[in-house]
Design a protein around this motif. Sequence first.
Motif, PDB file in Angstrom:
ATOM      1  N   ASN A   1       0.876  -1.173   0.000  1.00  0.00           N
ATOM      2  CA  ASN A   1       0.000   0.000   0.000  1.00  0.00           C
ATOM      3  C   ASN A   1       0.906   1.214   0.000  1.00  0.00           C
ATOM      4  OD1 ASN A   1      -2.363   1.403  -0.100  1.00  0.00           O
ATOM      5  ND2 ASN A   1      -2.856   1.184   2.067  1.00  0.00           N
ATOM      6  N   TYR A   2       1.572   1.419  -1.132  1.00  0.00           N
ATOM      7  CA  TYR A   2       2.698   2.346  -1.208  1.00  0.00           C
ATOM      8  C   TYR A   2       2.347   3.751  -0.747  1.00  0.00           C
ATOM      9  CZ  TYR A   2       6.613   4.905  -3.252  1.00  0.00           C
ATOM     10  OH  TYR A   2       7.688   5.729  -3.439  1.00  0.00           O
ATOM     11  N   GLN A   3       1.228   4.278  -1.196  1.00  0.00           N
ATOM     12  CA  GLN A   3       0.780   5.609  -0.789  1.00  0.00           C
ATOM     13  C   GLN A   3      -0.730   5.556  -0.588  1.00  0.00           C
ATOM     14  OE1 GLN A   3       2.079   8.095  -4.034  1.00  0.00           O
ATOM     15  NE2 GLN A   3       4.165   8.291  -3.256  1.00  0.00           N
ATOM     16  N   ASP A   4      -1.151   5.510   0.667  1.00  0.00           N
ATOM     17  CA  ASP A   4      -2.571   5.333   0.949  1.00  0.00           C
ATOM     18  C   ASP A   4      -3.295   6.674   0.908  1.00  0.00           C
ATOM     19  OD1 ASP A   4      -4.983   4.232   1.581  1.00  0.00           O
ATOM     20  OD2 ASP A   4      -4.539   3.941   3.709  1.00  0.00           O
ATOM     21  N   ILE A   5      -3.341   7.280  -0.283  1.00  0.00           N
ATOM     22  CA  ILE A   5      -4.018   8.563  -0.449  1.00  0.00           C
ATOM     23  C   ILE A   5      -5.515   8.416  -0.194  1.00  0.00           C
ATOM     24  CG2 ILE A   5      -4.451  10.475  -2.018  1.00  0.00           C
ATOM     25  CD1 ILE A   5      -1.531  10.155  -1.227  1.00  0.00           C
ATOM     26  N   ARG A   6      -6.090   7.321  -0.660  1.00  0.00           N
ATOM     27  CA  ARG A   6      -7.520   7.100  -0.448  1.00  0.00           C
ATOM     28  C   ARG A   6      -7.853   7.068   1.042  1.00  0.00           C
ATOM     29  NH1 ARG A   6      -8.781   1.753  -2.728  1.00  0.00           N
ATOM     30  NH2 ARG A   6      -7.991   1.054  -0.716  1.00  0.00           N
ATOM     31  N   GLY A   7      -7.036   6.344   1.826  1.00  0.00           N
ATOM     32  CA  GLY A   7      -7.270   6.279   3.262  1.00  0.00           C
ATOM     33  C   GLY A   7      -7.132   7.642   3.928  1.00  0.00           C
ATOM     34  N   ALA A   8      -6.152   8.440   3.460  1.00  0.00           N
ATOM     35  CA  ALA A   8      -5.960   9.771   4.033  1.00  0.00           C
ATOM     36  C   ALA A   8      -7.164  10.666   3.762  1.00  0.00           C
ATOM     37  CB  ALA A   8      -4.695  10.397   3.453  1.00  0.00           C
ATOM     38  N   LEU A   9      -7.653  10.650   2.519  1.00  0.00           N
ATOM     39  CA  LEU A   9      -8.779  11.507   2.184  1.00  0.00           C
ATOM     40  C   LEU A   9     -10.063  11.036   2.856  1.00  0.00           C
ATOM     41  CD1 LEU A   9      -8.168  12.421  -1.557  1.00  0.00           C
ATOM     42  CD2 LEU A   9      -7.315  13.480   0.530  1.00  0.00           C
TER      43      LEU A   9
ATOM     44  N   PRO B   1      -0.678   8.653  11.252  1.00  0.00           N
ATOM     45  CA  PRO B   1       0.223   7.843  10.408  1.00  0.00           C
ATOM     46  C   PRO B   1      -0.567   7.054   9.369  1.00  0.00           C
ATOM     47  CG  PRO B   1       0.600   7.470  12.769  1.00  0.00           C
ATOM     48  CD  PRO B   1      -0.692   8.201  12.635  1.00  0.00           C
ATOM     49  N   LEU B   2      -0.009   6.958   8.164  1.00  0.00           N
ATOM     50  CA  LEU B   2      -0.636   6.222   7.076  1.00  0.00           C
ATOM     51  C   LEU B   2       0.388   5.326   6.416  1.00  0.00           C
ATOM     52  CD1 LEU B   2      -2.406   9.271   5.429  1.00  0.00           C
ATOM     53  CD2 LEU B   2      -3.573   7.480   6.705  1.00  0.00           C
ATOM     54  N   GLU B   3      -0.088   4.330   5.698  1.00  0.00           N
ATOM     55  CA  GLU B   3       0.814   3.551   4.860  1.00  0.00           C
ATOM     56  C   GLU B   3       1.380   4.469   3.777  1.00  0.00           C
ATOM     57  OE1 GLU B   3       1.872   0.465   4.826  1.00  0.00           O
ATOM     58  OE2 GLU B   3       0.726  -0.363   6.495  1.00  0.00           O
ATOM     59  N   GLY B   4       2.694   4.613   3.758  1.00  0.00           N
ATOM     60  CA  GLY B   4       3.317   5.432   2.724  1.00  0.00           C
ATOM     61  C   GLY B   4       3.232   6.922   2.968  1.00  0.00           C
TER      62      GLY B   4
ATOM     63  N   ILE C   1       8.389  12.561   1.807  1.00  0.00           N
ATOM     64  CA  ILE C   1       8.522  13.688   2.720  1.00  0.00           C
ATOM     65  C   ILE C   1       8.693  13.206   4.152  1.00  0.00           C
ATOM     66  CG2 ILE C   1       7.249  15.626   3.715  1.00  0.00           C
ATOM     67  CD1 ILE C   1       6.061  16.117   0.953  1.00  0.00           C
ATOM     68  N   VAL C   2       7.849  12.279   4.576  1.00  0.00           N
ATOM     69  CA  VAL C   2       7.876  11.834   5.971  1.00  0.00           C
ATOM     70  C   VAL C   2       9.188  11.133   6.301  1.00  0.00           C
ATOM     71  CG1 VAL C   2       6.760  10.329   7.651  1.00  0.00           C
ATOM     72  CG2 VAL C   2       5.379  11.674   6.069  1.00  0.00           C
ATOM     73  N   ALA C   3       9.681  10.307   5.391  1.00  0.00           N
ATOM     74  CA  ALA C   3      10.876   9.518   5.679  1.00  0.00           C
ATOM     75  C   ALA C   3      12.170  10.275   5.411  1.00  0.00           C
ATOM     76  CB  ALA C   3      10.849   8.229   4.845  1.00  0.00           C
ATOM     77  N   ASN C   4      12.174  11.149   4.395  1.00  0.00           N
ATOM     78  CA  ASN C   4      13.442  11.704   3.931  1.00  0.00           C
ATOM     79  C   ASN C   4      13.557  13.221   4.010  1.00  0.00           C
ATOM     80  OD1 ASN C   4      14.081   9.040   3.092  1.00  0.00           O
ATOM     81  ND2 ASN C   4      12.979   9.352   1.174  1.00  0.00           N
ATOM     82  N   ASN C   5      12.519  13.926   4.421  1.00  0.00           N
ATOM     83  CA  ASN C   5      12.561  15.381   4.355  1.00  0.00           C
ATOM     84  C   ASN C   5      12.170  15.987   5.695  1.00  0.00           C
ATOM     85  OD1 ASN C   5      12.524  18.049   3.611  1.00  0.00           O
ATOM     86  ND2 ASN C   5      11.627  17.644   1.599  1.00  0.00           N
ATOM     87  N   ARG C   6      13.129  16.034   6.594  1.00  0.00           N
ATOM     88  CA  ARG C   6      12.855  16.608   7.900  1.00  0.00           C
ATOM     89  C   ARG C   6      12.620  18.110   7.817  1.00  0.00           C
ATOM     90  NH1 ARG C   6      10.889  13.008  10.676  1.00  0.00           N
ATOM     91  NH2 ARG C   6      11.039  14.506  12.384  1.00  0.00           N
TER      92      ARG C   6
END
Length: 538
Positions: free
Chosen positions: A405-413, A509-512, A487-492
Amino acid sequence: MATTAPATTHRLPAVRDLLRSNGLWLWLIVAAGSTLRLQQFIFNRSFWHDETLLATAFVDRGFAQLVFEPLANNQAAPVGYLVLVKLVTVLLGTHEWTLRLVSLLSGLATLPLALAVARLSFSSFVARATLVGLVAVSPVLVYYSTEFKQYQGDVLGTLLILWLTLRFRPDHCREDAFWLALAGAIGIWCSHAIDFVLAGSGLALWLEMARRRDRRAWLAVNAVGLVWLVSFVADYLVALRSVPHNAYLAGFWATSFAPIPPTTLADLHWFREAALGLVYLGFLQMGTAFREVLPGWFSGPVHALLALTVLGSVALAFQRVRAAAMGAITLMTVLGASALHQYPFRARLILFLVPFVFLALAALVQQLHELPLRRAAPWLAAGLAAGVLWMPLRLSLHVVRHPHNYQDIRGALQYIADHRQPGDHAMLGSWTYPAYSFYAPRTGLADLPRFVYQPTINEVHNIRSTVRRICQDPASGRTWVLATNQIVANNRAFLEALSSLSPPLQTVPLEGGALFLHDFRPTGYCQRYRSTFPPAGR
């Protein structure tokens, strides 16, 4: 009075014979591979960036536009694939699962085809099981069976043409040539990569029939090649000619073109890198295969697998000359196209070569099985088979427990839709916007205002300028910040810039990625740009 033996005693030998049947176990491997693909498909993960780019370029087009007009968003996909997906969506509606259904069916169809190829290529059960098992459990093949992209169709095309090539019989050349011509002519419209496979098949058969001096079969192969050529020219004129001239795609894949002829040590290193990347792709790639070079390519196990693949290719040349010639010519053809900057040799674009890697390793297992060591040879073959199968199997079993679930945009929205308040709006980067625009209407957020920024190397400037626009809007309230995994993992700097203006009221927190809720209205920064300040509880 006569007595009859219980029926179970008669069934026991039949059950034992069935369990000893090699065919049963091969079909069980096919069933296991099907289960892995169906499980990931049923999970129905959110579209990630590339899928949403293709989806937004696809959903509003009719059949004629899909065939005759280039896709938007710098997307490229075979028109046959697009037409098949369009037929599915016309019949069943436009959803993630309908857009991915053609890929799933392609992934499921690869399994019995792999079994058919294995039966034509190898005599031992262990070699057949190696080929079928690798196709069944390869994590990358499982993944691309559930992605709205054409790459699993490339793999299906490779196996289909390989099977038809191996079963081509000079004494049945008319019938076999007909099916080979038909499959190739249709495949050209459904796969960009199949052109290279057809070059390998056609030239391998042409040379073999010429060496045999079988004029009838040689002419049949020529006829097949002519049919393919006509189909390719038609496809090129209708749909394909714009793809090689797409400047964005050429720049995106700029480091993925073969340096032929190699003139420096760096050029030679490119070929080593490409070979390791291909092996890694088939065995250890999890999820989307990006164009970047991965540190895992250079690990000890990948080097060992590459060495075994080279040895297996030699073994295949002794066992099945036609298959080995087809694989070698296919590889040389795609490298030639890559040298001409017509086709990148990297990542998902070379997924169609993975079956040849698996075929070589199965040939090496067959070679070990045939060693003149009556007791040791079967065990050596079984040991190698178990070793090469365990690595991809371990990763695919992990995915059973934790589906992609690389980027759970649906879950976020959906979370925003469930918790929004009047005046809320979304803030997101331009790379996330395509997924947002696809899912917002589907989650009831079509009316949600949004502030989109263009990521640059100066993230602090990006954040401050976007928050300034939010503050200057008198109707704006709380801000939902949608941040993907990069962004979350690599862009502090991104997160620190946000928190320096206003600490998050909530972090989800979300998947991806993650979802952050901010309220910039009470901050001193916001008050400088907002003449009329509404109450914080609005």
